[in-house]
Design a protein around this motif. Structure first.
Motif, PDB file in Angstrom:
ATOM      1  N   ILE A 196     -36.152 -25.804 -17.440  1.00  0.00           N
ATOM      2  CA  ILE A 196     -36.250 -24.402 -17.017  1.00  0.00           C
ATOM      3  C   ILE A 196     -37.067 -23.609 -18.035  1.00  0.00           C
ATOM      4  CG2 ILE A 196     -34.948 -22.306 -16.503  1.00  0.00           C
ATOM      5  CD1 ILE A 196     -32.560 -24.094 -15.809  1.00  0.00           C
ATOM      6  N   ASN A 259     -43.401 -29.583 -16.115  1.00  0.00           N
ATOM      7  CA  ASN A 259     -42.769 -28.270 -15.991  1.00  0.00           C
ATOM      8  C   ASN A 259     -43.632 -27.185 -16.624  1.00  0.00           C
ATOM      9  OD1 ASN A 259     -39.899 -28.824 -14.821  1.00  0.00           O
ATOM     10  ND2 ASN A 259     -40.238 -30.425 -16.331  1.00  0.00           N
ATOM     11  N   GLY A 285     -37.666 -29.017 -13.174  1.00  0.00           N
ATOM     12  CA  GLY A 285     -37.227 -27.685 -13.571  1.00  0.00           C
ATOM     13  C   GLY A 285     -37.010 -26.729 -12.408  1.00  0.00           C
ATOM     14  N   THR A 288     -33.598 -27.561 -11.027  1.00  0.00           N
ATOM     15  CA  THR A 288     -32.639 -27.264 -12.095  1.00  0.00           C
ATOM     16  C   THR A 288     -32.433 -25.763 -12.239  1.00  0.00           C
ATOM     17  OG1 THR A 288     -33.303 -29.287 -13.252  1.00  0.00           O
ATOM     18  CG2 THR A 288     -32.064 -27.667 -14.519  1.00  0.00           C
ATOM     19  N   THR A 289     -33.472 -24.962 -12.006  1.00  0.00           N
ATOM     20  CA  THR A 289     -33.321 -23.512 -12.046  1.00  0.00           C
ATOM     21  C   THR A 289     -32.333 -23.055 -10.980  1.00  0.00           C
ATOM     22  OG1 THR A 289     -35.585 -23.233 -12.874  1.00  0.00           O
ATOM     23  CG2 THR A 289     -34.537 -21.304 -11.885  1.00  0.00           C
ATOM     24  N   GLN A 290     -32.408 -23.641  -9.798  1.00  0.00           N
ATOM     25  CA  GLN A 290     -31.440 -23.329  -8.746  1.00  0.00           C
ATOM     26  C   GLN A 290     -30.024 -23.667  -9.194  1.00  0.00           C
ATOM     27  OE1 GLN A 290     -33.590 -25.691  -5.588  1.00  0.00           O
ATOM     28  NE2 GLN A 290     -32.991 -23.938  -4.318  1.00  0.00           N
ATOM     29  N   HIS A 293     -28.731 -21.423 -12.098  1.00  0.00           N
ATOM     30  CA  HIS A 293     -28.444 -20.066 -11.617  1.00  0.00           C
ATOM     31  C   HIS A 293     -27.031 -20.000 -11.029  1.00  0.00           C
ATOM     32  CE1 HIS A 293     -29.327 -16.099  -9.972  1.00  0.00           C
ATOM     33  NE2 HIS A 293     -28.909 -16.510  -8.786  1.00  0.00           N
ATOM     34  N   THR A 306     -33.181 -17.742 -17.276  1.00  0.00           N
ATOM     35  CA  THR A 306     -33.001 -18.537 -16.066  1.00  0.00           C
ATOM     36  C   THR A 306     -32.958 -17.639 -14.834  1.00  0.00           C
ATOM     37  OG1 THR A 306     -31.781 -20.227 -17.312  1.00  0.00           O
ATOM     38  CG2 THR A 306     -31.457 -20.183 -14.917  1.00  0.00           C
ATOM     39  N   ASP A 307     -32.266 -16.537 -14.940  1.00  0.00           N
ATOM     40  CA  ASP A 307     -32.172 -15.604 -13.822  1.00  0.00           C
ATOM     41  C   ASP A 307     -33.551 -15.044 -13.456  1.00  0.00           C
ATOM     42  OD1 ASP A 307     -30.467 -13.889 -11.998  1.00  0.00           O
ATOM     43  OD2 ASP A 307     -31.453 -12.326 -13.165  1.00  0.00           O
ATOM     44  N   LEU A 309     -36.489 -16.455 -13.993  1.00  0.00           N
ATOM     45  CA  LEU A 309     -37.288 -17.511 -13.370  1.00  0.00           C
ATOM     46  C   LEU A 309     -36.832 -17.785 -11.942  1.00  0.00           C
ATOM     47  CD1 LEU A 309     -37.705 -19.966 -16.357  1.00  0.00           C
ATOM     48  CD2 LEU A 309     -39.559 -18.924 -15.052  1.00  0.00           C
ATOM     49  N   PHE A 310     -35.532 -17.726 -11.708  1.00  0.00           N
ATOM     50  CA  PHE A 310     -35.013 -17.919 -10.354  1.00  0.00           C
ATOM     51  C   PHE A 310     -35.616 -16.880  -9.411  1.00  0.00           C
ATOM     52  CE2 PHE A 310     -32.009 -16.998  -6.962  1.00  0.00           C
ATOM     53  CZ  PHE A 310     -31.726 -18.273  -6.472  1.00  0.00           C
TER      54      PHE A 310
END
Length: 348
Positions: A196, A259, A285, A288-290, A293, A306-307, A309-310
């Motif tokens: 991520i 990534n 990634g 994995t971000t999903q 989150h 992370t939020d 990027l989501f």
């Protein structure tokens, strides 16, 4: 006397790189692939050009489309599948896996549908195999460098230390150094979540934000990894090691990182679907971000990078807007923040 045999599933870049290490260590290695044309290329030309261009493979490496043939008489079975295909492949392995074989997985990701780590997925699909003996292999290790025998150092972890030490003995040589660690949870989480942050590092480079921004993102990204990891039961010290900061550095700064490259293209304005189509290979990634989150909400852990990027990947926010949100967050104290992240939640 015949060489001892190892099976590697599947024949992607990382699986092929690990097969190369095993062949260097005197083993006969069978690579499994679903693709007949790939098997033919490996067996006839000793190359795997889709993933590793013109790298010439050892003649001790051969390939097959038969899972049964691949694992027959294998002393060790290495699962290097994508996180999305791990459950399917582990399930198909069940009838053929020799009960005494050493089982190692080298996949960095979560199963998005269940939020489970790979050892949990494998254990569910292989109920007759002692789950304490499942080994995870992780750390800073680009396949493109491993096949060239560049000095590489990785870590293996298992609940049963004898299994981790057996994996260490299997892989270690003069250019591939292996450490052991009892923290399976931490090694898996570190390997997954760094992807991520690598997406974010590529994104900041794509935006032209420079080294200051990337250094800050990597540092605060490591804090996020440790924060969620300790909440999930990992040893915070693991994230200061090869599966944490080591893998983070390699993945956030290297031209070999899928990534980072994906994040760079997004930072340059490309849509996610376009990026994944151009990459032609799995970018762990993204999924994995999903997963992270959702896990952050489940464990009530703050993961602002992370939020952000989501929201860029899945909700249409622009990279510029995401950076503006991150830079405008409420002020906090770094040392108090890090101390809180790494302190009380891990129980040995």
């Amino acid at each position: 006397m015949a060489n001892k045999k190892a099976a590697v599933l599947v024949a992607g870049s990382w699986g092929t790189a690990l097969a190369t290490v095993l062949a260097d260590n005197g083993m006969e290695v069978c690579l499994w692939s679903r693709r007949e044309e790939q098997v033919t290329e490996i067996n006839r030309r000793h190359t795997n050009s889709r993933f590793l261009k013109d790298t010439v493979l050892s003649e001790a490496i051969y390939a097959t489309t038969s899972l049964e043939e691949a694992v027959r008489d294998a002393e060790a079975v290495i699962l290097a599948a994508t996180s999305a295909s791990m459950r399917e492949i582990a399930g198909k392995l069940q009838p053929y896996l020799p009960p005494e074989a050493l089982l190692i997985h080298a996949t960095k990701g979560f199963e998005v549908e269940t939020m489970k780590r790979m050892t949990s997925v494998i254990a569910e699909e292989l109920p007759s195999y002692d789950s304490r003996r499942i080994v995870v292999l992780s750390g800073p290790s680009h396949a493109e460098e491993v096949v060239l025998r560049c000095p590489t150092t990785i870590v293996v972890a298992a609940e049963e230390m004898e299994a981790a030490e057996a994996a260490q003995d299997l892989f270690i040589n003069s250019h591939f150094r292996v450490y052991t660690n009892p923290d399976v949870t931490g090694v898996e989480i570190g390997g997954a979540l760094k992807n991520i942050i690598a997406l974010g590092a590529g994104l900041t480079d794509g935006l032209g934000f420079g080294d200051n921004a990337k250094a800050a993102l990597m540092t605060r990204g490591l804090a996020e990894i440790a924060r969620l990891g300790t909440a999930m039961g990992a040893n915070p010290l693991t994230f200061a090691g090869l599966a944490g900061v080591g893998d983070l550095i390699a993945t956030c700064t290297s031209k070999h990182s899928r990534n980072w490259r994906a994040g760079y293209m997004i930072g340059q304005g490309a849509a996610l679907e376009e990026v994944l189509e151009k990459m032609g290979m799995v970018v762990e990634g993204v999924k994995t971000t999903q997963a992270a989150h959702i896990l952050a909400q489940r464990y009530e852990v703050a993961m602002p990078i992370t939020d952000a990027l989501f929201r860029v990947l899945f909700e249409g926010k622009t990279p510029e807007e995401a950076v503006e949100d991150l830079m405008g967050r409420v002020r906090t104290h770094e040392i108090e923040d890090i101390a809180q992240e790494a302190s009380a939640k891990w129980v040995p």
